[in-house]
Design a protein around this motif. Sequence first.
Motif, short mmCIF file in Angstrom:
data_model
loop_
_atom_site.label_atom_id
_atom_site.label_comp_id
_atom_site.label_asym_id
_atom_site.label_seq_id
_atom_site.Cartn_x
_atom_site.Cartn_y
_atom_site.Cartn_z
N ARG A 1 118.54 65.51 44.27
CA ARG A 1 117.67 65.39 45.20
C ARG A 1 116.10 65.21 44.79
O ARG A 1 115.24 64.45 45.24
CB ARG A 1 117.99 66.44 46.28
CG ARG A 1 116.93 66.52 47.61
CD ARG A 1 117.31 67.49 48.50
NE ARG A 1 117.15 68.79 47.88
CZ ARG A 1 118.29 69.57 47.54
NH1 ARG A 1 119.38 69.12 47.77
NH2 ARG A 1 118.03 70.91 46.89
N GLU A 2 115.69 66.15 43.92
CA GLU A 2 114.71 66.15 43.51
C GLU A 2 114.19 65.03 42.59
O GLU A 2 112.82 64.86 42.47
CB GLU A 2 114.23 67.55 42.71
CG GLU A 2 114.47 69.09 43.57
CD GLU A 2 114.23 70.01 42.70
OE1 GLU A 2 114.08 70.00 41.54
OE2 GLU A 2 114.00 71.08 43.50
N ASN A 3 115.03 64.46 41.63
CA ASN A 3 114.84 63.38 40.92
C ASN A 3 115.30 62.15 41.39
O ASN A 3 114.91 61.00 40.93
CB ASN A 3 115.71 63.33 39.52
CG ASN A 3 115.25 64.62 38.77
OD1 ASN A 3 114.34 64.58 37.81
ND2 ASN A 3 115.79 65.73 38.98
N ASN A 4 115.54 62.05 42.70
CA ASN A 4 115.86 60.76 43.42
C ASN A 4 116.85 59.98 42.58
O ASN A 4 116.60 58.76 42.28
CB ASN A 4 114.51 60.10 43.69
CG ASN A 4 114.52 59.05 44.91
OD1 ASN A 4 115.22 59.31 45.88
ND2 ASN A 4 113.58 58.04 45.12
N THR B 1 117.06 55.70 41.79
CA THR B 1 116.24 55.29 40.38
C THR B 1 117.34 54.68 39.46
O THR B 1 116.92 53.90 38.93
CB THR B 1 115.71 56.79 39.73
OG1 THR B 1 115.05 57.39 40.68
CG2 THR B 1 115.31 56.42 38.42
#
Length: 482
Positions: free
Chosen positions: A100-103, A107
């Motif tokens: 979630r935080e790194n998408n 990506t």
Amino acid sequence: MILPNILNASGLDSEARAALEVLVSIQAKVTSRNRNLVKYYEGDIKRKPLGIDVVPPTVNLDTACGWPAKAVTAVSERSRLDGFVFDKGNGDEGLEKVMRENNLIPTYNRFTPSELVHGCMFASVGRSALTGETYVRFHTAETAAATWSDSEGCIDSGYVIADMARTSYSPRDAVPVLVNLHLPGRVVELSRTGSSSWRAGSADTPLDRPMMESFAFRPTGMKPFGQTRITKAVMAITDDVMRTLEYMAVSAACYAHPKQYLLNLSDEQYDAISKDKWGNVMNAILLSTESDEGGKVEYGQLPATSPQPYIDTLRLYATMFSGETGVPVNSLGIIQDNPSSADAINASREDICIAAEDLNRENGASLRNIALMAMAVEGDCDISKLTDEQKSVRAHFKEPQFTSKTANAQAALSLAEADPDFVNTPVFYELQNFDKGDINRIERAKRGAVALKAAANMAAARREASSGESNEQDDVRVSKGA
């Protein structure tokens, strides 16, 4: 990517310098090739002359061919990461947080075309020194380099350009300002302190392997970092197509104004008309003086050149390109005389689907390693200390073969008829074209409905029990009154 004087960074130990020197030399060898591949992918190449070209150098044509990009996107569009799954289906909160935080999913999908252009891409995992959070970063072959260890079956060493910025010594163009050198058990951070000065610092990692993973398209024993979709054959065909398009454009300019001619002109007439040929149908006129036998002036027009030979040549090149890449001829803009049936079109895309499956299989193994490293960093432990459920993680991709939503729903319903318990599984909802967010909402709603039903049953049971006790008390009072 130029890294001036990075081998002389202050604080760089001899082991790290030796590994970095090899990596810098590798990057220098492949830089020209990578740039050329990107030019073909983006359609920025120029026509290569044959030495017998009939196109004058004064002709300025902005010709482009998008077929190499089609060879890449035809596969990348069918490789769609859907997330990670576990054997017991419970998931992992740490991995979900990292995703979630790194998408992570979008990506990855954004970098897949680059992998197919260069043959490989890379990903690095670590803990941010600023926020303390686990990060996963993807890198193209233009901003990273690595060496391969056959004995370990993974990267032996590698570096990535972790950050680029405009600086006082490069105010216009962003330049590398942070390079991470990944070695077994540690990562060396090289920070740029000037136009040609660097400072190195080393930090330990929880694994005895580099925290860096390669993604390779159809790797082999000789090419562990994969193969590009823009092969030599693809580039050669593209060059031929570019020449044909330019020849056709020049030919079209000529037959747009058919050649006219005047014969048997007198010397005076010839000189007068020659002085203003552009005024006579844009220099599309041929002049001839009278012969020794004389004769009257003759006027005529030459037949226009047909573009059909060029169209047939492009059709031939499209067929060759399709055979090399598996991209259907129809997808290259070549319309067949007899339209193909739906089954024939699906059959023509089989090679593309196989290529996408190969990509998913190889990238799935790399994504599993990324997930294991991310959970290890998040849990601040070695991979061996992860639970069996965490170690069972694997990447899940959507099917490369595009099917309609109706067909997927019908397939799910057919399975449900054969196995009624299948209806209550997340896979059933996936086949019904629900995404993970919708599936989670459905599961929560079902759990809430079960809880409400259980509460209602308990309330009904209490009411029945209370009613029973009340009836017994009434019976007791009646018996006493009697």
